[in-house]
Design a protein around this motif. Structure first.
Motif, PDB file in Angstrom:
ATOM      1  N   GLU A   1       0.823  -1.210   0.000  1.00 22.86           N
ATOM      2  CA  GLU A   1       0.000   0.000   0.000  1.00 22.86           C
ATOM      3  C   GLU A   1       0.862   1.267   0.000  1.00 22.86           C
ATOM      4  O   GLU A   1       0.498   2.264  -0.619  1.00 22.86           O
ATOM      5  N   LEU A   2       1.992   1.196   0.687  1.00 24.86           N
ATOM      6  CA  LEU A   2       2.883   2.358   0.732  1.00 24.86           C
ATOM      7  C   LEU A   2       3.452   2.631  -0.655  1.00 24.86           C
ATOM      8  O   LEU A   2       3.491   3.769  -1.125  1.00 24.86           O
ATOM      9  N   VAL A   3       3.867   1.561  -1.319  1.00 20.15           N
ATOM     10  CA  VAL A   3       4.442   1.706  -2.656  1.00 20.15           C
ATOM     11  C   VAL A   3       3.371   2.197  -3.632  1.00 20.15           C
ATOM     12  O   VAL A   3       3.622   3.057  -4.482  1.00 20.15           O
ATOM     13  N   ALA A   4       2.134   1.664  -3.461  1.00 15.46           N
ATOM     14  CA  ALA A   4       1.046   2.073  -4.361  1.00 15.46           C
ATOM     15  C   ALA A   4       0.663   3.533  -4.148  1.00 15.46           C
ATOM     16  O   ALA A   4       0.201   4.198  -5.074  1.00 15.46           O
ATOM     17  N   ALA A   5       0.853   4.032  -2.920  1.00 15.83           N
ATOM     18  CA  ALA A   5       0.476   5.419  -2.627  1.00 15.83           C
ATOM     19  C   ALA A   5       1.541   6.412  -3.074  1.00 15.83           C
ATOM     20  O   ALA A   5       1.316   7.619  -3.028  1.00 15.83           O
ATOM     21  N   ALA A   6       2.696   5.911  -3.497  1.00 15.48           N
ATOM     22  CA  ALA A   6       3.812   6.801  -3.867  1.00 15.48           C
ATOM     23  C   ALA A   6       3.650   7.307  -5.299  1.00 15.48           C
ATOM     24  O   ALA A   6       3.069   6.624  -6.144  1.00 15.48           O
TER      25      ALA A   6
ATOM     26  N   LEU B   1      -5.490   4.589  -4.152  1.00 13.68           N
ATOM     27  CA  LEU B   1      -5.206   3.166  -3.936  1.00 13.68           C
ATOM     28  C   LEU B   1      -6.310   2.276  -4.500  1.00 13.68           C
ATOM     29  O   LEU B   1      -6.119   1.072  -4.653  1.00 13.68           O
TER      30      LEU B   1
ATOM     31  N   LEU C   1       2.359   1.514   8.001  1.00 17.46           N
ATOM     32  CA  LEU C   1       2.995   0.968   6.796  1.00 17.46           C
ATOM     33  C   LEU C   1       4.508   0.991   6.993  1.00 17.46           C
ATOM     34  O   LEU C   1       5.184   1.931   6.607  1.00 17.46           O
TER      35      LEU C   1
ATOM     36  N   TRP D   1       9.304   9.723  -2.986  1.00 16.73           N
ATOM     37  CA  TRP D   1       8.725  11.039  -3.307  1.00 16.73           C
ATOM     38  C   TRP D   1       9.764  11.958  -3.981  1.00 16.73           C
ATOM     39  O   TRP D   1       9.524  13.131  -4.126  1.00 16.73           O
TER      40      TRP D   1
END
Lengths: 451, 251
Positions: free
Chosen positions: A343-348, B55, B89, B107
């Motif tokens: 999820e972290l990677v997808a949110a980036a 997401l 996360l 980022w």
């Protein structure tokens, strides 16, 4: 078709295939002169020992996992059920599962052999569960000994290595006649020499001779194994609970390096992504030993091929292509499908395709030494051969890695061993890819003007 | 309200799994606003936030973050957003500083700026002494603080928090709340869900109450009290009153 039914189809197909393979074998055995009782006992002893050691290799891992499993343990231990009963249930489950794993491979042959009149094979239906109980007893003793000697933090990793050594050692032993034969002796002579070295009518062959002697003796062997199993549970049940409680209380936190006053961040996104993947792999000893354990199964193949020559060179180099495929496939699965925080990677703000590309690079980097090995070792004597093997190992690694990188399946690192469960097709395609690259390598060597 | 003052604009958002999860939600949140999305379990709060964070794809509707279409240009939209769910996360095998470096890399931050932000956040959240410790040994509260540092390191303009205070002790919850208020005052737009209504009452500027995938009511606490017809009630009383009779109330 429901998912449950779908997942059973490969097992059913395997069972049918094994039954079919067993038919010509049964015919061959029927037309072969009977072995002497000593020869049959020796075959049974060696076969039984191989199965037992492989069973120990498998059940040791399950026993150690049971030792560390939290899951429902707190609930069970806080219930009025006796802790020993709980250990007995877990151990019985281990024995049953290891028996079934080997039963699936052995009983189809037994079924067909019995149909062809070889009734002695019926005994495998009681001998295999007996071996399962014996193997579980040995595994419980080994697991607790390792826990006592190495402590809660290291036992899992040491157990993985021990299990791998058990499996690899016996796989190599299994190939002993072939290895000896390749040294210029025929298999019969080699096996004869091996048997000649064994003690005559010593205790070594007694259980097998007894089993071949009749049903009562077979039953006695089964009862003896069950008694050992029961005794192990009685003596070690308490120790297992104590070790399990101790395992649950270990602190897992680690400091990675000495504290510095300043933070030093890299500015390159690709480098940061690759570093993260390599750190996660390198800091997971459980995963590393799983990789080692599965790679070790290629050793017997290498041992067999070592004396086989192709164009004056050992064919064992082909194992490098297989190893590169296996490692690339495994590492690509770890970096992509077993991403801890998808999820972290997808949110980036970075495209999924770019992430996949970098993950593939991260998966291939640790394999580079394996890929470069042939060209580095053979560059003086057989440069073209070494280059061909290295190139095909790279091709095989990239293609197997790509296959996994574009797979949609998600899993956990702890499920590494089961990563192809329910996806037998992918495993098969990986084998085909590795085989294809081995053929390309063979063609490169045979068609080369520098051969 | 001009488009330049709008941080988040959601129109006709719909998502269906086995049953409808979100059924036509409209939201407008201004720049620098602290917005609380409240609702009973299974109301569609997390699904709504996951769609805003890019997401999850909605079946219907549009989402704009600072004028950027999340569905049409997700990468540009995600540059502005940080997403922090209730389960932190984190990578257990990474140290906190490695984790922050990883996020800064995702980022594409300038490394010097990232180092400054990381140090400031780690000191602010009492994690500086643990910067070289792997997250696997952290308590729930420390993990949540590390994840919050990760969410804030790239200075997001829109911070989306799903139950950020779940399982935290009073001291850590206070640290987290103070940091969020500080960010909101500095101009960061925050949207959060919580079941702790006291927290929502004290933190947020405006509240949206959602049930069965629909926005039942929206406004300041005073406006919600007026809608519920209880001028001196607590948020808890207003909330329970509103969700008890969803169909009778205007949105």
């Amino acid at each position: 078709m429901s998912k449950a039914v779908g997942s059973k189809i490969p097992v059913l197909l395997l069972l049918i295939l094994l039954h079919l393979i067993a038919i010509p074998m049964a015919l061959a055995i029927k037309h072969t002169p009977s072995l002497s009782s000593r020869g049959a006992a020796l075959g049974l002893t060696i076969g039984g020992a191989i199965v037992l050691f492989l069973m120990v290799s498998r059940s040791l891992i399950t026993a150690v996992q049971a030792l560390y499993a939290r899951g429902d343990m707190d609930l069970l231990l806080s219930s009025p059920v006796s802790p020993r009963a709980f250990v007995a249930v877990r151990a019985s489950f281990i024995a049953a599962s290891v028996t079934m794993e080997f039963g699936v491979l052995i009983w189809p042959f037994a079924n067909v052999f019995v149909l062809f009149g070889l009734l002695g094979w019926l005994r495998t239906y009681v001998l295999l569960p007996a071996l399962g109980m014996l193997a579980t007893s040995i595994s419980l003793v080994l697991a607790l000994t390792l826990f006592h000697v190495f402590g809660a933090r290291r036992t899992r990793v040491i157990a993985q290595i021990t299990s791998a050594l058990f499996a690899a050692g016996f796989m190599i032993l299994l190939q002993l006649p072939n290895i000896l034969r390749s040294r210029g002796r025929n298999a019969a002579a080699a096996t004869g020499a091996f048997t000649a070295g064994l003690p005559g009518d010593s205790a070594f062959l007694t259980p097998a001779l007894a089993v071949l002697g009749g049903s009562v003796a077979t039953l006695a062997v089964v009862v003896a194994c069950a008694a050992i199993f029961g005794l192990t549970l009685r003596l070690l049940g308490g120790a297992f609970i104590r070790a399990s409680t101790a395992a649950a209380s270990i602190s897992v936190g680690r400091r990675t390096r000495n504290r510095s006053d300043a933070l030093r961040f890299h500015g390159n996104t690709r480098l940061i992504l690759i570093l993260k993947e390599l750190r996660l792999i390198a800091r997971d000893p459980w995963l590393l030993t799983q990789l080692l354990q599965q790679s070790i199964f290629l050793l017997p193949l290498g041992a067999v091929l070592w004396r086989q020559q192709g164009a004056g060179l050992p064919l064992a180099w082909g194992a490098v292509i297989l190893l590169a495929s296996f490692l690339a496939s495994a590492l690509a699965w770890i970096t992509v499908s077993a991403e801890d925080v998808p999820e972290l990677v997808a949110a980036a703000p970075i495209s999924a395709e770019r992430i996949r590309r970098v993950k593939l690079q991260a998966a291939l980097l640790p394999i580079l030494p394996v890929i470069l090995l042939p060209v580095l070792v053979l560059w003086r004597s057989h440069l073209w051969f070494g280059f061909a093997v290295s190139l095909c190992a790279l091709g095989s690694a990239v293609s197997c890695g790509l296959l996994n990188v574009h797979s949609d399946s998600l899993g956990k690192r702890s499920d590494f061993r089961l990563r192809n469960k329910g996806n037998a097709g992918r495993g098969f395609i990986e084998l085909l890819l590795a085989g294809g690259w081995m053929l390309v390598c063979t063609a490169m060597v045979w068609l080369s003007p520098w051969r | 309200m001009t488009s330049s003052t709008v941080a988040l604009s959601v129109r006709g958002l719909r998502k269906r799994f086995e049953r409808p999860a979100v059924e036509g939600i409209d939201l407008t949140i201004e720049v620098g606003e602290f917005y609380g999305l409240l609702g009973p379990n299974g109301a569609g709060k997390t699904t709504t936030l996951r769609m805003i964070a890019g997401l999850l794809k909605p079946d219907l509707g549009s989402i704009q973050v600072f004028g950027i279409d999340v569905l049409g240009n997700p990468t540009a939209a995600k540059e502005q957003i940080a997403w922090l769910p209730d389960e932190p996360l984190l990578y257990d095998k990474l140290t906190v500083s490695e984790y922050l470096e990883f996020i800064a890399g995702l980022w594409r931050m300038d490394p010097r700026q990232a180092e400054r932000n990381a140090r400031e956040l780690l000191e602010r959240l009492d994690l500086w002494v643990h910067r070289d410790d792997r997250c696997e040994g952290f308590s729930r509260g420390m993990k949540q603080k590390a994840a919050l540092a990760g969410a804030l390191i790239h200075d997001p303009k829109l911070l989306i928090l799903d139950e950020p205070l779940t399982g935290l002790d009073a001291a850590i919850a206070r640290q987290v709340k103070d940091l969020l208020l500080e960010r909101a005052r500095a101009g960061c737009t925050i949207i959060l869900t919580t079941h702790v209504l006291d927290v929502a009452e004290r933190l947020v500027d405006r509240i949206g109450i959602i049930q069965s995938g629909r926005l039942l009511a929206e406004g300041t606490l005073q406006q919600l009290r007026a809608k519920a017809g209880h001028s001196d009630s607590t948020l808890e009383e207003v909330f329970l009153n509103l969700v008890a009779q969803p169909r009778a109330l205007p949105t």
